[in-house]
Design an enzyme around this catalytic site. Structure first.
Site, PDB file in Angstrom:
ATOM      1  N   THR A 131       0.997  -1.176   0.399  1.00 29.03           N
ATOM      2  CA  THR A 131      -0.209   0.029  -0.048  1.00 29.03           C
ATOM      3  C   THR A 131       0.821   1.729  -0.036  1.00 29.03           C
ATOM      4  OG1 THR A 131      -1.097   1.628   1.073  1.00 29.03           O
ATOM      5  CG2 THR A 131       0.195  -0.454   2.380  1.00 29.03           C
ATOM      6  N   ASP A 132       0.078   2.542  -0.396  1.00 24.68           N
ATOM      7  CA  ASP A 132       1.068   3.383   0.238  1.00 24.68           C
ATOM      8  C   ASP A 132       1.417   3.943   0.784  1.00 24.68           C
ATOM      9  OD1 ASP A 132      -1.677   4.196   0.186  1.00 24.68           O
ATOM     10  OD2 ASP A 132      -1.863   6.086  -1.276  1.00 24.68           O
ATOM     11  N   GLU A 133       0.352   3.666   1.877  1.00 21.39           N
ATOM     12  CA  GLU A 133       0.825   4.291   3.310  1.00 21.39           C
ATOM     13  C   GLU A 133       1.300   3.393   3.636  1.00 21.39           C
ATOM     14  OE1 GLU A 133      -3.621   3.943   5.538  1.00 21.39           O
ATOM     15  OE2 GLU A 133      -4.335   3.195   3.605  1.00 21.39           O
ATOM     16  N   TYR A 156      -1.822  -0.323  11.173  1.00 20.10           N
ATOM     17  CA  TYR A 156      -1.183  -0.555  10.075  1.00 20.10           C
ATOM     18  C   TYR A 156      -0.454  -0.346   8.504  1.00 20.10           C
ATOM     19  CZ  TYR A 156      -3.090  -1.781   4.804  1.00 20.10           C
ATOM     20  OH  TYR A 156      -3.596  -1.767   3.746  1.00 20.10           O
ATOM     21  N   LYS A 160       1.764  -3.671   6.987  1.00 21.47           N
ATOM     22  CA  LYS A 160       2.626  -3.998   6.389  1.00 21.47           C
ATOM     23  C   LYS A 160       4.027  -3.075   5.683  1.00 21.47           C
ATOM     24  CE  LYS A 160      -0.383  -4.900   3.081  1.00 21.47           C
ATOM     25  NZ  LYS A 160      -0.586  -6.134   2.443  1.00 21.47           N
TER      26      LYS A 160
END
Ligand code: NAD
Ligand code: TYD
Length: 342
Positions: A131-133, A156, A160
């Site tokens: 994810t970009d997060e 989260y 990741k």
């Protein structure tokens, strides 16, 4: 597929939002490839999202936990996987703030268990869906590139990012052929109605308040789920082992504007908007630079933003049964009936 003689693919988390969309289109595109779906069926897993493909002889479902070493080893012993796409994850930031433990178990340890099985039994390609997060938060300008520093801000995104680091290390140290895709926020059919867009639609349809965190000016870069699935397919077949690929929709919009757009599509009043307490550590802005996957692998998103929102809103209108059953807890009963005894 080029560069990959694909006869069997393990898809983990295939009963979730993106995984179910991926399996549906993959089975259509790659006829004859055996698709093995390994899913724990957490609260977010829903076999109704795969309705209609149960009878496909190339599709095989296993209920299990990616962090369960004995189970995963048995599965790898039974099949030889030419490819693995790891979607399985705890995926909701708010839940990670309330209880991070499951995020570490699945997203970190689960990924390690899969990597270890891939090391022991061999796998053609191992694609870690990220994810970009993991990059943290942007200011007013700029975009995330593949060389942006990793700075996760939520449990989260930290979990990741950890999984990404494991995928990298297992390639560098053990030669497990990993690839990482980092995608921006997805929207589309079958998204669990705790996530922003389906929650806004479901609440508006029931004339309930739409909770907007903070000032509503947090920006996300939205991508239609089918475009993400296509990008994964392209990276799986043509991506360079050991590389990271950013995937974005190129559609930046503030949350409040997205909520207003949904209300206007549904003909509902803006009085339904309700500003609520902000999420702790709430990332302000995400935006992806996808030029690497576009230039090197020839992928680009197909769905226009307005078109994708129309498709999504209409899908939730037409499929009220799907999300209302989830909201009312009916799905748990369905699941018990269909699968508990297996
Ligand atoms: P989701 O929550 O809808 O689905 C997750 C699926 O994984 C569910 O079917 C669940 O039952 C399964 N699962 C959870 N724990 C498991 C375990 N221990 N073993 C086996 N299965 C397990 O999530 P999603 O939105 O479809 O996201 C899929 C992947 O894509 C995740 O890895 C997520 O981090 C990543 N991602 C999501 C987005 C997004 O906008 N939704 C964006 C970028 C990346
Ligand atoms: P979400 O769908 O949880 O995705 P993520 O946090 O992974 O980007 O949320 C998208 C954006 O919408 C995020 O800025 C938080 C915000 N949001 C709300 O304002 N209200 C809500 O009820 C939810 C679930 C999210």
């Amino acid at each position: 597929m080029t560069g990959l003689n694909l006869k069997t693919i393990l898809v983990t988390g295939g009963a979730g939002f993106i995984g179910s969309n991926f399996i549906r289109t993959f089975l259509d595109k790659h006829k004859g490839v055996e698709v093995i779906n390994l899913d724990k069926l957490t609260y977010a897993g829903n076999l109704e999202s795969l309705h209609g493909i149960d009878g496909n002889p190339s599709y095989h479902f296993y209920r299990g936990d990616i962090a369960d070493e004995a189970f995963v080893r048995r599965l790898f012993n039974e099949w030889h996987f030419d490819a693995l796409v790891n979607f399985a994850a705890e995926s909701h930031v708010d839940r990670s703030i309330l209880g991070p433990s499951a995020f570490i178990d699945t997203n970190v340890r689960g990924t390690m268990v899969l990597l270890e099985a891939a090391r022991e039994f061999g796998v053609g390609r191992f694609l870690q869906v990220s994810t970009d997060e993991v990059y943290g938060s942007l200011g007013q300008t700029g975009k995330f590139t593949e060389s942006t520093h990793i700075s996760p801000n939520s449990p989260y995104s930290a979990s990741k990012a950890s999984a990404d680091m494991l995928a990298r290390a297992w390639w560098k140290t053990f030669g497990v052929p990993t690839l990482i895709t980092r995608c921006s926020n997805n929207y589309g059919p079958f998204q669990f109605p705790e996530k922003f867009i389906p929650l806004m639609i479901a609440n508006a349809l029931r004339n309930k308040k739409l909770p907007i965190y903070g000032d509503g000016m947090n920006v996300r870069d939205w991508i239609y789920v089918e475009d993400h699935c296509e990008a994964i397919d392209v990276v799986l077949s043509k991506g360079k082992i050991g590389e990271v690929y950013n995937i974005g929709g190129g559609n930046e919009i503030a949350n409040i504007e997205m909520a207003r757009l949904i209300l206007s599509k549904l003909g509902k009043p803006e009085s339904l908007l309700e500003f609520v307490k902000d999420r702790p550590g709430h990332d302000r802005r995400y935006a992806m630079d996808s030029s690497k996957v576009e230039i090197e692998l020839g992928w680009k998103p197909n769905q226009s933003f307005r078109g994708g929102i129309d498709l999504t809103v209409n899908w939730y209108i037409k499929n009220e049964n799907w999300w209302k059953r989830i909201i009312s807890g009916e799905y748990q009963k369905y699941y018990k009936l269909q699968y508990e005894e297996r």
